[in-house]
Design a protein around this motif. Structure first.
Motif, PDB file in Angstrom:
ATOM      1  N   PHE A  45      18.253  41.764   5.898  1.00  0.00           N
ATOM      2  CA  PHE A  45      19.293  41.988   4.656  1.00  0.00           C
ATOM      3  C   PHE A  45      18.963  40.377   4.617  1.00  0.00           C
ATOM      4  CE2 PHE A  45      21.371  46.178   6.172  1.00  0.00           C
ATOM      5  CZ  PHE A  45      20.741  46.376   5.008  1.00  0.00           C
ATOM      6  N   LEU A  46      19.433  39.410   4.856  1.00  0.00           N
ATOM      7  CA  LEU A  46      18.868  37.618   4.787  1.00  0.00           C
ATOM      8  C   LEU A  46      17.431  37.597   3.664  1.00  0.00           C
ATOM      9  CD1 LEU A  46      20.534  37.074   7.885  1.00  0.00           C
ATOM     10  CD2 LEU A  46      21.090  37.755   5.853  1.00  0.00           C
ATOM     11  N   HIS A  47      18.041  36.923   3.163  1.00  0.00           N
ATOM     12  CA  HIS A  47      16.390  36.499   1.687  1.00  0.00           C
ATOM     13  C   HIS A  47      17.124  35.690   1.701  1.00  0.00           C
ATOM     14  CE1 HIS A  47      18.475  38.012  -2.008  1.00  0.00           C
ATOM     15  NE2 HIS A  47      18.652  38.534  -1.228  1.00  0.00           N
ATOM     16  N   PRO A  48      17.329  33.989   2.067  1.00  0.00           N
ATOM     17  CA  PRO A  48      17.088  32.554   1.984  1.00  0.00           C
ATOM     18  C   PRO A  48      16.335  31.631   1.279  1.00  0.00           C
ATOM     19  CG  PRO A  48      16.829  32.851   4.434  1.00  0.00           C
ATOM     20  CD  PRO A  48      16.870  33.818   3.869  1.00  0.00           C
ATOM     21  N   PRO A  49      16.065  31.490  -0.160  1.00  0.00           N
ATOM     22  CA  PRO A  49      14.911  31.158  -0.704  1.00  0.00           C
ATOM     23  C   PRO A  49      14.359  29.855  -0.375  1.00  0.00           C
ATOM     24  CG  PRO A  49      16.992  29.746  -1.603  1.00  0.00           C
ATOM     25  CD  PRO A  49      17.263  31.226  -0.428  1.00  0.00           C
ATOM     26  N   GLY A  50      12.970  30.712  -0.251  1.00  0.00           N
ATOM     27  CA  GLY A  50      11.497  29.556   0.151  1.00  0.00           C
ATOM     28  C   GLY A  50      11.229  28.965   1.409  1.00  0.00           C
ATOM     29  N   VAL A  51      11.784  30.232   2.358  1.00  0.00           N
ATOM     30  CA  VAL A  51      11.709  30.755   3.885  1.00  0.00           C
ATOM     31  C   VAL A  51      11.007  31.847   3.919  1.00  0.00           C
ATOM     32  CG1 VAL A  51      12.766  30.805   6.129  1.00  0.00           C
ATOM     33  CG2 VAL A  51      14.257  29.501   4.272  1.00  0.00           C
ATOM     34  N   GLY A  52       9.886  31.633   4.664  1.00  0.00           N
ATOM     35  CA  GLY A  52       9.263  33.040   5.301  1.00  0.00           C
ATOM     36  C   GLY A  52       9.875  34.262   6.449  1.00  0.00           C
ATOM     37  N   ASP A  53       9.281  34.864   6.459  1.00  0.00           N
ATOM     38  CA  ASP A  53      10.332  36.039   7.604  1.00  0.00           C
ATOM     39  C   ASP A  53       9.060  36.532   8.663  1.00  0.00           C
ATOM     40  OD1 ASP A  53      10.001  38.719   7.688  1.00  0.00           O
ATOM     41  OD2 ASP A  53       9.583  37.972   5.281  1.00  0.00           O
ATOM     42  N   ILE A  54       9.474  36.444   9.742  1.00  0.00           N
ATOM     43  CA  ILE A  54       8.821  37.644  10.913  1.00  0.00           C
ATOM     44  C   ILE A  54       9.872  38.510  11.678  1.00  0.00           C
ATOM     45  CG2 ILE A  54       7.980  37.319  12.844  1.00  0.00           C
ATOM     46  CD1 ILE A  54       7.347  33.861  13.133  1.00  0.00           C
ATOM     47  N   ARG A  55       9.237  39.601  11.412  1.00  0.00           N
ATOM     48  CA  ARG A  55      10.090  40.970  11.611  1.00  0.00           C
ATOM     49  C   ARG A  55      11.287  41.043  10.704  1.00  0.00           C
ATOM     50  NH1 ARG A  55       8.911  44.080  14.279  1.00  0.00           N
ATOM     51  NH2 ARG A  55      10.968  44.905  14.987  1.00  0.00           N
ATOM     52  N   ALA A  56      11.094  40.565   9.048  1.00  0.00           N
ATOM     53  CA  ALA A  56      12.663  40.105   8.890  1.00  0.00           C
ATOM     54  C   ALA A  56      13.481  39.509   9.182  1.00  0.00           C
ATOM     55  CB  ALA A  56      12.991  41.809   8.422  1.00  0.00           C
ATOM     56  N   MET A  57      13.099  38.348  10.484  1.00  0.00           N
ATOM     57  CA  MET A  57      14.101  37.181  10.561  1.00  0.00           C
ATOM     58  C   MET A  57      14.048  36.357   9.915  1.00  0.00           C
ATOM     59  SD  MET A  57      16.248  36.637  13.137  1.00  0.00           S
ATOM     60  CE  MET A  57      15.863  37.397  14.972  1.00  0.00           C
ATOM     61  N   PRO A  58      14.128  35.724   8.709  1.00  0.00           N
ATOM     62  CA  PRO A  58      14.307  34.237   7.759  1.00  0.00           C
ATOM     63  C   PRO A  58      13.774  33.429   9.286  1.00  0.00           C
ATOM     64  CG  PRO A  58      16.301  35.851   7.567  1.00  0.00           C
ATOM     65  CD  PRO A  58      15.490  36.395   8.978  1.00  0.00           C
ATOM     66  N   ILE A  59      12.900  32.625   9.362  1.00  0.00           N
ATOM     67  CA  ILE A  59      12.385  31.474   9.939  1.00  0.00           C
ATOM     68  C   ILE A  59      13.678  29.737   9.656  1.00  0.00           C
ATOM     69  CG2 ILE A  59      10.849  30.249  10.817  1.00  0.00           C
ATOM     70  CD1 ILE A  59       8.392  32.195   9.444  1.00  0.00           C
ATOM     71  N   PRO A  60      13.979  30.031  11.020  1.00  0.00           N
ATOM     72  CA  PRO A  60      15.295  29.183  11.096  1.00  0.00           C
ATOM     73  C   PRO A  60      14.955  27.785  10.728  1.00  0.00           C
ATOM     74  CG  PRO A  60      15.433  30.254  13.290  1.00  0.00           C
ATOM     75  CD  PRO A  60      14.094  30.432  12.152  1.00  0.00           C
ATOM     76  N   THR A  61      15.762  26.781  11.089  1.00  0.00           N
ATOM     77  CA  THR A  61      15.429  25.287  10.505  1.00  0.00           C
ATOM     78  C   THR A  61      17.144  24.421  11.095  1.00  0.00           C
ATOM     79  OG1 THR A  61      16.290  25.226   8.094  1.00  0.00           O
ATOM     80  CG2 THR A  61      14.010  25.526   9.007  1.00  0.00           C
ATOM     81  N   THR A  62      17.963  25.289  11.065  1.00  0.00           N
ATOM     82  CA  THR A  62      18.922  24.886  11.464  1.00  0.00           C
ATOM     83  C   THR A  62      19.126  24.894  12.980  1.00  0.00           C
ATOM     84  OG1 THR A  62      20.594  26.426  11.487  1.00  0.00           O
ATOM     85  CG2 THR A  62      20.380  24.370   9.168  1.00  0.00           C
ATOM     86  N   LEU A  63      19.644  24.863  13.932  1.00  0.00           N
ATOM     87  CA  LEU A  63      20.614  24.905  15.597  1.00  0.00           C
ATOM     88  C   LEU A  63      20.515  25.873  15.252  1.00  0.00           C
ATOM     89  CD1 LEU A  63      19.875  24.015  18.195  1.00  0.00           C
ATOM     90  CD2 LEU A  63      21.843  22.033  18.422  1.00  0.00           C
ATOM     91  N   PRO A  64      22.118  25.850  15.171  1.00  0.00           N
ATOM     92  CA  PRO A  64      22.788  26.999  15.018  1.00  0.00           C
ATOM     93  C   PRO A  64      21.765  28.604  15.110  1.00  0.00           C
ATOM     94  CG  PRO A  64      24.186  25.592  14.264  1.00  0.00           C
ATOM     95  CD  PRO A  64      22.602  25.153  13.943  1.00  0.00           C
ATOM     96  N   ASP A  65      21.280  28.875  13.373  1.00  0.00           N
ATOM     97  CA  ASP A  65      20.358  29.832  13.320  1.00  0.00           C
ATOM     98  C   ASP A  65      18.913  30.351  14.786  1.00  0.00           C
ATOM     99  OD1 ASP A  65      21.922  30.381  11.785  1.00  0.00           O
ATOM    100  OD2 ASP A  65      19.865  29.612  10.094  1.00  0.00           O
TER     101      ASP A  65
END
Length: 382
Positions: A33-53
């Motif tokens: 359900f997550l769709h942060p702007p400007g971010v791609g995804d793999i298997r509907a998992m938004p590709i993270p850019t921060t350590l916790p994510d």
């Protein structure tokens, strides 16, 4: 019969496994359900850019993704054998009853997908039950060989559905896309489930057949009689599942750049090892059931497993409230690490509801509905 389920009359292992499975399902579904702007995804998992994510993406990929649905499929096959055992008529009437149940499950799943959740799994498992009901009478060797073949084929299908999506594609494929119009969103989800359900049925069929094999031996119902087998399943399946998920996790966590060429082979490995992980998780819970005390928390989780259909559909109601653009619309702002707490809280909410129903000696309403539709004029055996 529509009275209460007596806890003492139920095997603890399968119910606990189904109860915990709903936590796995919540964790596996919420990132879709997550769709942060400007971010791609793999298997509907938004590709993270921060350590916790990144940490969450890594752990969800290795421990949950591609493992929860194989656990579900194995327990679904297991449960179908349990239903067949309770029938006293000839095989022809039992087969007819199981097929009727499968058809109603498909219809319920389609309604669920169109009205609430695009990622419905009930339709897929109804298709599996409808197509493989005769597997209950297969020989052990045919079951295991067929499970192995379907596992390989399903892993291949899984791999080709796991290619990375470019930035903002998640927003375009969002469950309530179509200009945020609820009716157009329903039409889009109806189209999506017509494609996704048959594919998921193929990917899960191997675990379903394994569940039938396991049910013949009562692996999860009578763990005290199968401790050595269950320990082997855990010792082999859990590490294999984790290690097999690591290569894909390096991409979903954003540690390596993803392309179709490098994702497909690691996604195939991820899916293949996930077939070992799901049944192994159920084995681990069955072993734990031998030693766990009947505390209020354990009793509540068992009650959740007994009402797993109702609790699964309740999760979708929560997702709709939280993520629909015409309601709270958290999909563009919620972080991946935050979604874990939302998933756990949603599962805890369903555990609370299930326990309240248990205290009031009430069955899950959707369990009652499915049972009545399945048995019609027959007396539903418990």
């Amino acid at each position: 019969m529509t009275g209460p389920i007596a806890v003492k009359d139920r095997a603890l292992g399968p119910d606990l496994a189904r109860g915990f499975l709903l936590l796995f399902i919540a964790l596996a579904n919420i990132h879709g359900f997550l769709h942060p702007p400007g971010v791609g995804d793999i298997r509907a998992m938004p590709i993270p850019t921060t350590l916790p994510d990144r940490i969450v993406a890594f752990l969800e990929t290795t421990l949950v993704d591609g493992r929860s649905y194989t656990m579900f499929a194995a327990l679904f096959g297991y449960g179908m054998v349990q239903i067949a055992r309770r029938q006293t008529g000839e095989w022809k009437s039992t087969r007819k009853l199981l097929r009727r149940r499968a058809l109603w499950l498909i219809l319920l799943g389609l309604l669920h997908a169109v009205l609430l959740y695009y990622g419905d799994i009930l339709t897929a498992y109804g298709l599996i039950a409808l197509g493989l009901v005769s597997a209950i009478r297969w020989s052990d060797s045919r079951l295991l060989v067929s499970a192995a073949v379907m596992t390989l084929f399903g892993s291949w299908a899984f791999a080709f559905l796991s290619t990375p999506n470019p930035p903002d594609s998640a927003a375009e494929m969002y469950p309530w896309a179509m200009d945020h119009n609820p009716l157009l969103g329903m039409a889009g989800r109806a189209f999506a489930i017509s494609i996704s359900a048959p594919v998921l049925a193929v990917t899960a069929a191997g675990a379903f057949l394994f569940g039938i094999w396991a049910a013949r031996r009562g692996l999860y119902e009578h763990p005290e009689q199968h401790q050595q087998t269950l320990r082997r399943m855990v010792a082999i399946g859990v590490p294999l599942s984790f290690l097999g998920g690591v290569p894909l996790a390096l991409y979903t966590a954003g540690l390596l750049p993803a392309t179709d060429a490098n994702i497909i082979p690691v996604a195939g490995l991820h899916a293949l090892t996930g077939f070992a992980g799901g049944p192994a998780y159920a084995a681990l819970i069955a072993l734990w059931s031998l030693r766990v005390r009947r505390t209020p928390v354990v009793t509540a989780i068992q009650a959740t497993g007994q009402r797993s259909l109702t609790c699964y559909l309740t999760q979708s109601v929560v997702w709709t409230v939280l993520f629909a653009p015409f309601l709270l619309d958290l999909g563009s702002s919620l972080k991946l690490w935050q979604s874990v707490f939302v998933a756990v809280a949603t599962w805890a909410f369903t555990v609370f509801l299930a326990d309240q129903m248990r205290r009031r000696e009430l069955r899950g309403p959707f369990e009652v509905l499915l049972r009545r539709l399945t048995y019609r004029n027959q007396t539903a055996r418990q």
